[in-house]
Design an enzyme around this catalytic site. Structure first.
Site: not given
Length: 170
Positions: A23, A29, A138
């Site tokens: 990420c 994440r 996100d």
């Protein structure tokens, strides 16, 4: 294994499927996906067959531990976390891993910018392994770690089914 300085080359003792979750910062994440997938793999007794790690496409969070929201969610669910500090994806990671899995289109483009071409079709998005492809929001921006977990868990379940199928055909 405790990793403190970036993705390590998995043990050469046996051919293992190697997965790298990626990420933007490697604190929300991708670390969540790493720990969720490791937990699933451990529960299936596949830790000798599958290796999992995570990395970032940016340098903004390098050296930082997982975000407190990710830690809170993993603790809430009883998902073990090992010591982790954000590291950046490198060009050589393409050769080390069988799967490089981003969380959204921006990650996908940045992964390709870092590793070059995807000649072996190793790069994908996590939700590509589900019947609901798309981005994982996100939580750095949404602050919704519960929703991120739902998407990550769904993606990891789909990926695990894919991996199990691959292992059964080896």
């Amino acid at each position: 294994m405790i990793r403190e300085n970036g993705p390590q080359t998995p043990s050469p003792r046996a051919k293992r499927i190697k997965i790298l979750f990626i990420c933007h910062g490697n604190i929300c994440r991708s670390t969540m996906a790493q720990f969720v997938m490791e937990d699933m793999i451990n529960k299936k007794g596949l830790q000798d067959k599958v290796y999992v790690d995570s990395a970032a496409t940016s340098t903004e969070e390098i050296g930082n531990p997982p975000h407190r929201g990710t830690v809170r969610k993993m603790n809430e669910l009883g998902i073990p976390m090992r010591k982790h500090f954000a590291v950046r994806l490198t060009r050589t990671d393409y050769d080390k891993y069988d799967y490089l899995i981003g969380m959204d289109e921006w990650n996908y483009r940045n992964i390709l910018n870092i590793v070059g071409s995807d000649k072996d079709n190793k790069v994908s998005l996590l939700l590509d392994f589900t019947d609901r492809p798309g981005p994982i929001a996100d939580p750095w921006y949404t602050n919704n770690f519960d929703k991120t977990y739902e998407d990550v868990a769904m993606g990891c379940e789909g990926l695990l089914l894919h991996i199990l199928d691959k292992l059964n055909n080896l």
